[in-house]
Enzyme design. Structure first.
Site, mmCIF file in Angstrom:
data_model
loop_
_atom_site.group_PDB
_atom_site.id
_atom_site.type_symbol
_atom_site.label_atom_id
_atom_site.label_comp_id
_atom_site.label_asym_id
_atom_site.label_seq_id
_atom_site.Cartn_x
_atom_site.Cartn_y
_atom_site.Cartn_z
ATOM 1 N N ARG A 58 -1.193 -6.934 2.317
ATOM 2 C CA ARG A 58 -1.975 -5.713 2.734
ATOM 3 C C ARG A 58 -0.870 -4.571 2.542
ATOM 4 N NH1 ARG A 58 -6.879 -3.962 2.108
ATOM 5 N NH2 ARG A 58 -7.802 -5.596 3.599
ATOM 6 N N ARG A 84 -3.572 -12.784 -6.230
ATOM 7 C CA ARG A 84 -2.884 -12.119 -5.332
ATOM 8 C C ARG A 84 -2.660 -13.097 -3.903
ATOM 9 N NH1 ARG A 84 -6.428 -7.986 -1.580
ATOM 10 N NH2 ARG A 84 -8.033 -9.472 -1.076
ATOM 11 N N HIS A 158 -3.641 -3.054 -7.518
ATOM 12 C CA HIS A 158 -4.136 -2.298 -6.598
ATOM 13 C C HIS A 158 -3.214 -1.569 -5.785
ATOM 14 C CE1 HIS A 158 -6.842 -1.818 -3.031
ATOM 15 N NE2 HIS A 158 -7.597 -2.891 -3.347
ATOM 16 N N ASP A 204 -14.130 5.538 -1.889
ATOM 17 C CA ASP A 204 -14.009 4.170 -2.530
ATOM 18 C C ASP A 204 -14.904 4.363 -4.030
ATOM 19 O OD1 ASP A 204 -13.932 1.688 -3.788
ATOM 20 O OD2 ASP A 204 -15.269 0.737 -2.173
ATOM 21 N N GLU A 262 -5.620 3.031 -8.394
ATOM 22 C CA GLU A 262 -5.481 1.518 -8.992
ATOM 23 C C GLU A 262 -5.946 1.645 -10.627
ATOM 24 O OE1 GLU A 262 -7.981 -1.048 -6.504
ATOM 25 O OE2 GLU A 262 -7.863 0.251 -4.920
#
Length: 292
Positions: A58, A84, A158, A204, A262
């Protein structure tokens, strides 16, 4: 040689030029530290991140491949693909830190290293090239189709940016761009950005945008240009209060110190590669104004 191979909390490459810090994990080919000498950290990392095999890290710059989120239909796992959560092969390190502060680390991953994948049963080669310098960080993701048939994938870098106070930053350069608002309780999905982006709640947004943006951070007195190539979408994300509290690898109060900006190709902008073809996506974060 100025870099070192480190193993805590995960194996990877680290360097400390002056008072700065560069860091990338082999797990996920995941850049987790870029701090030019004399500056505050540019990348944000959660204090609650899980550093375990098979788990996503994270913060930093997660490499998203071969699907974004749960994929176009919302059913694929793990979230954001297997890129990832797997360890990549370190393919090379080029160190000229003592001369010019530059460090280049390269990684690769193919289907033989991850085993059979029912949701992506293709022969491929993915490469990540990370360039650390005193003035910019560049991450490049290259995907090559080694199969006999075409395949389609989504991808993203990201990137989590560390900020002084997220409610006071603004993102310039997205004015006039169409976007999908995917935050909980958003009044409408399809929107147009009419001013610099500010963060006042859970955010978002998937923008239809191919250019650069500038993150203005008045608390830390710096501006960062985030430019890209090979990317049709820009995502701006902050979980705000409720969502951050619901994530086990995200501190309840950490949302105020980060903002994701991103480089993405998702949904209608997914990439289709014919056999033998290659797609390259790169993102560069540059210091525009020095911190103070």
């Amino acid at each position: 040689m100025s870099y070192e191979v480190t193993s805590h909390p995960l194996t990877g490459i680290e360097a400390r030029p002056g008072s700065g810090h560069y860091g990338v994990f082999d797990h996920g080919a995941h850049v987790w530290a870029w701090q030019p000498s004399g500056e505050k950290p540019v990348l944000w990392m959660s204090a609650k991140s899980m550093y375990e095999p098979g788990q996503a890290v994270r913060g930093g710059v997660p490499v998203i491949f071969p699907w974004f989120g749960a994929g176009p239909l919302g059913v694929l796992k793990p979230a954001h693909g297997f890129g990832r959560t797997n360890t990549w092969t370190r393919a090379g390190v080029d160190d000229s830190i003592d001369a010019d502060g530059r460090l280049v680390v390269e990684y690769e991953l193919d289907q033989t290293e991850i085993g059979p994948q029912a949701d992506f049963p293709y022969a491929f080669l993915a490469n990540v090239r990370v360039v650390f310098t005193p003035g910019y960080l560049q991450v490049e993701l290259t995907v090559t189709n080694r199969d006999d048939v075409s395949f389609t994938f989504e991808n993203a870098l990201h990137t989590y940016i560390a900020v002084g106070e997220v409610a006071r930053v603004s993102v310039e350069g997205l004015e006039g761009a169409d976007y999908l608002d995917r935050a909980a309780g958003a009044p409408t999905l399809e929107c147009v950005q009419d001013a610099p982006v500010t963060i006042t709640a859970e955010t978002d947004r998937l923008y239809m945008h191919t250019g650069a943006v500038v993150l203005d951070d008045p608390v830390w007195g710096r501006r960062l240009e985030i430019s890209k190539e090979g990317s049709a979408n820009t995502v701006v994300w902050n979980p705000w209060v409720a969502k951050s509290a619901a994530m086990p690898d995200f501190g309840d109060d950490e949302w105020g110190g980060m903002l994701c900006i991103e480089a993405v190709n998702a949904l209608d902008e997914a990439i289709t590669l014919a056999p033998g073809d290659t797609h390259v996506m790169r993102q560069r974060i540059s210091l525009v104004a020095q911190g103070r």
